[in-house]
Design an enzyme around this catalytic site. Structure first.
Site, PDB file in Angstrom:
ATOM      1  CB  CYS A  44     -52.600  12.456  47.332  1.00  0.00           C
ATOM      2  SG  CYS A  44     -54.078  11.921  48.331  1.00  0.00           S
TER       3      CYS A  44
ATOM      4  CG  ASP B  49     -22.710 -22.700  43.935  1.00  0.00           C
ATOM      5  OD1 ASP B  49     -22.225 -23.568  44.753  1.00  0.00           O
ATOM      6  OD2 ASP B  49     -23.095 -23.037  42.963  1.00  0.00           O
TER       7      ASP B  49
ATOM      8  CG  ASP C  70     -26.837 -23.258  45.133  1.00  0.00           C
ATOM      9  OD1 ASP C  70     -26.433 -24.108  45.707  1.00  0.00           O
ATOM     10  OD2 ASP C  70     -26.252 -22.919  44.065  1.00  0.00           O
TER      11      ASP C  70
ATOM     12  CG  ASP D  18     -27.447 -23.595  40.334  1.00  0.00           C
ATOM     13  OD1 ASP D  18     -28.355 -23.377  41.287  1.00  0.00           O
ATOM     14  OD2 ASP D  18     -26.538 -24.840  40.202  1.00  0.00           O
TER      15      ASP D  18
ATOM     16  CB  CYS E 130     -55.787   8.232  46.261  1.00  0.00           C
ATOM     17  SG  CYS E 130     -56.114  10.041  45.952  1.00  0.00           S
TER      18      CYS E 130
END
Length: 738
Positions: free
Chosen positions: A14, A427, A630, A626, A17
């Site tokens: 759960c 871009d 960038d 790319d 845990c």
């Protein structure tokens, strides 16, 4: 250097845990982050910690752990889970058979003997059988509860152990000392303890089965890579396991086979289906020098290849690791579940105790019996399994679906943020255009011929990776022009390049570079206007005194760019074009695609400022580029999309990587993100509303008005159903149409 260690964790049931294991791992020296995935039963630990210390910390927290590495570790984990799944079913039947016997005999047929006289021996035997079943089918709950108690913590095991243990203990007291209890309270709850244990184990078994389907995406990717390869050594062809191969090995790939590792074609040609990378089924031609990727499917041809990457350095291995990291990462929404889970079990135990006291004090006779039943029912129904599974199971399903569509989502925050985007910054080169510009025309100055200026330009661009420079080199190669020797080469980011040829200094680049060099552009206005009208990019070549050539370079618009742009705009997204190209060229392309906002002639460093400006306006911004020049803008954006064919840089640069070149992947990624976030909210709703409604009913809130008390067995069934509901709801993402 930070490294990532993957652990298989056994014994987690759960959200409590998960919290315990994360705290244990984070306490180890050298650990920077620890992300535990309940749905996968794994942990990803980043830092410089010793593996042995991690295993020790998990064991001290009351759980078992093992280091996971490679294909065999995955196979061992799968085998262990299958064995545990079968063991759970045995535990279900061992508890269900005697539980059903008692349930039907007592509550349906009323055929069981009373507790007085000789009937007492029957109930003593049932008590012993129930104890044996609790040890076999429910022993893991009691062991887990004891481990949690030793660490002053609690989890689902605590609730189940308290509920069923209390039921058995009370029932044995009634059987052994019936005269000590009022006649109305002389009832044993052995069947409740047995059926609850059976139902909880049944819920875990069904959850494991459904969870296996949800995690199938990674397994499918791992199965893409063949275990063996045809290796050529000393002129002899051998079939060897991939683990025995090294770099620069020569492999033979036959018709219809799967390419085993990353590399390049040495000899031969074929068409390769790279849909596992790009999501695009159209085969790609491969000839000498072409790059090939492990896991992709060879067509009818045959070729030799040289290995460039092995092991964890292959594209496929990095994709798998990236998906694992995304599936283990927690989006901001998961913190809500974590905060609730941290205090959930203690609060439930307190509610159960309060319910016991109130029923014992204010309840009708037999008040002790009512007090026991209500407190036990509260403990059983409040199991936090569904709460712990709500977020991770949806993330696993969502990222798996994305991976099958050629979309790699790096982390949970990116998955969540992508659903909120309102602005997409695109871009130009390589994103909206094919990224493979071609030389369309050459305008040399007086006293220069086309071949000479092309040779000079291509030689200068030899050290450049810019697509415009590559267009010049491709054109020179087609004309069979030899490279000239270049000295003092340097790249001028955002402008062009410079270097010396035969002791003469040259620069080649855009209009801004010519202006920076204070070179006269007046004589070039007519051809410049022609280029602008045609949407072509101008590149100038100049020496120290004058411009000696103008090159017209054009990049074709991607085939699906217009349809993808319209699809994104139909989703209500604002599109912005961002490029370092001339404004006239950018606006020409924008007009073709219907993009209203254009930022042109922007240096790479200034792209970051554009993203920040949009964010300051309150927009949730995605940057699509790319993944190389960038990178600052990709990092600044709320979500960075890298478009590429699975290159190392593209995978490292962005939050989301589109493995193909199609812009349609942006819309698909946003659609998957929204569907996954919707599923997470649905799962959290199921988990919270179930407990908000179930716990008060279990405590007896309906009894004063309607005389209704919830049976512990129904509580157990509802608890199991809640976990299965959450998992099945997440599995719906596998059928999502993108």
């Amino acid at each position: 250097m930070t490294e990532t260690i993957r652990l298989s964790i056994a014994g987690m049931t759960c959200a409590g845990c998960v919290s315990s294991v994360e705290k244990a791992l984070q306490s180890v020296a050298g650990v920077t982050t620890a992300q535990v995935n309940l749905a996968e039963r794994t942990a990803l630990v980043a830092g410089m910690a010793e593996p042995e210390q991690l295993l020790k910390a998990v064991k001290q927290a009351g759980y078992e752990a093992a280091i996971m590495q490679g294909r065999q570790a995955e196979a061992d984990k799968a085998a262990a889970e299958q064995a545990y799944y079968q063991h759970l079913w045995r535990q279900v039947w061992v508890a269900a058979i005697p539980g059903s016997f008692l349930l039907l005999g007592d509550m349906v047929f009323h055929a069981l003997p009373p507790m007085q006289g000789s009937g007492q021996w029957f109930w003593l035997l049932m008590g012993v059988i129930t104890l044996g079943v609790l040890v076999y089918s429910g022993g893991h709950f009691f062991q887990g509860a004891w481990q949690q108690l030793k660490h002053r913590s609690s989890n689902m095991d605590t609730l189940i152990a308290l509920g069923t243990g209390t039921a058995w203990f009370y029932s044995m007291l009634v059987v052994l000392f019936p005269q000590a209890f009022p006649s109305l309270a002389q009832h044993a709850y052995f069947e409740a303890a047995l059926v609850v244990v059976a139902l909880v184990n049944l819920g875990q078994a069904l959850e494991m089965r459904a969870r296996g389907r949800t995690s199938a995406a990674i397994q499918q990717l791992m199965n893409l890579q063949p275990p063996m390869a045809h290796v050529i050594r000393n002129g002899e062809e051998l079939d060897l396991p991939l683990e025995e191969l090294g770099l620069q090995e020569t492999l033979r790939v036959r018709s219809g086979e799967t390419i085993p590792l990353d590399g390049s074609v040495l000899e031969g040609s074929s068409y390769v289906n790279e849909s596992m990378l790009s999501g695009e089924a159209l085969p790609v031609a491969k000839t000498k020098g072409s790059l090939v990727t492990g896991g992709t499917q060879n067509g009818a041809g045959s070729f030799l290849m040289k290995v460039s990457h092995i092991g964890t350095d292959t594209v496929l291995a990095k994709i798998i690791e990236m998906i694992r990291q995304a599936q283990s990462a927690k989006p901001a929404i998961a913190r809500l579940a974590d905060q609730v889970a941290a205090v959930f079990v203690p609060v439930v135990v307190a509610i159960a105790l309060l319910s016991f006291v109130l029923w014992l004090w204010l309840g009708p006779e037999p008040s002790l019996s009512y007090a026991l039943v209500t407190s036990m029912t509260v403990l059983v129904i409040a199991c936090p399994c569904a709460l712990g599974l709500a977020v991770p199971i949806a993330i696993i399903a969502g990222t798996g679906k994305a991976a099958q569509s050629g979309i790699l989502i790096r982390n949970g925050d990116a998955l969540q943020q992508a659903s909120k985007l309102d602005t997409i910054v695109l871009d130009k080169t390589g994103t909206l255009t094919a990224g493979k510009p071609t030389l369309e025309a050459i305008y040399p100055a007086a006293d220069y011929d086309q071949a000479r200026v092309l040779q000079l330009a291509a030689s200068l661009e030899k050290g450049s990776e810019h697509p415009l420079g590559q267009a010049l080199r491709t054109a020179a190669k087609a004309e069979q022009l030899k490279d000239l020797k270049v000295k003092d080469f340097s790249s001028l980011t955002g402008y062009g390049v410079q270097g010396q040829i035969a002791e003469q200094a040259y620069v080649i680049g855009n209009t801004r570079l010519m202006q920076q060099q204070k070179l006269n552009l007046a004589d070039w206005q007519i051809p410049l206007k022609q280029l602008d009208a045609a949407g072509q990019t101008p590149i100038f070549l100049a020496d120290q005194t004058q411009i000696i050539a103008l090159f017209a370079i054009a990049d074709t618009v991607k085939a699906d760019a217009l349809s993808s742009v319209r699809h994104l705009q139909a989703q209500g997204l604002e599109l912005v074009m961002l490029t370092g190209d001339r404004r006239e060229v950018a606006e020409h392309l924008a007009a073709q695609l219907g993009i209203q906002t254009v930022h042109a002639e922007v240096l790479p460093a200034d792209k970051l400022a554009v993203i920040q400006q949009l964010q300051q306006q309150g927009k949730i911004v995605a940057m699509v580029g790319d993944g190389i020049n960038d990178a600052p803008a990709l990092a600044q954006a709320d979500v960075g999309f890298a478009i590429g064919a699975g290159t190392d840089v593209a995978i490292a640069a962005a939050d989301i990587t589109l493995m193909g070149s199609s812009l349609a992947g942006i819309g698909r990624a946003i659609h998957i993100s929204k569907a996954t976030l919707k599923t997470i909210w649905q799962n959290l709703f199921f988990a919270f509303i179930y407990n908000l409604i179930g716990i008060p009913i279990a405590a007896g809130i309906l009894y004063p008005s309607f005389g209704i008390l919830l049976n512990p067995m129904l509580a157990g069934a509802a608890m199991a159903l809640s976990s299965v509901t959450v998992v099945l709801n997440a599995n719906r993402l596998a059928r999502l149409k993108v």
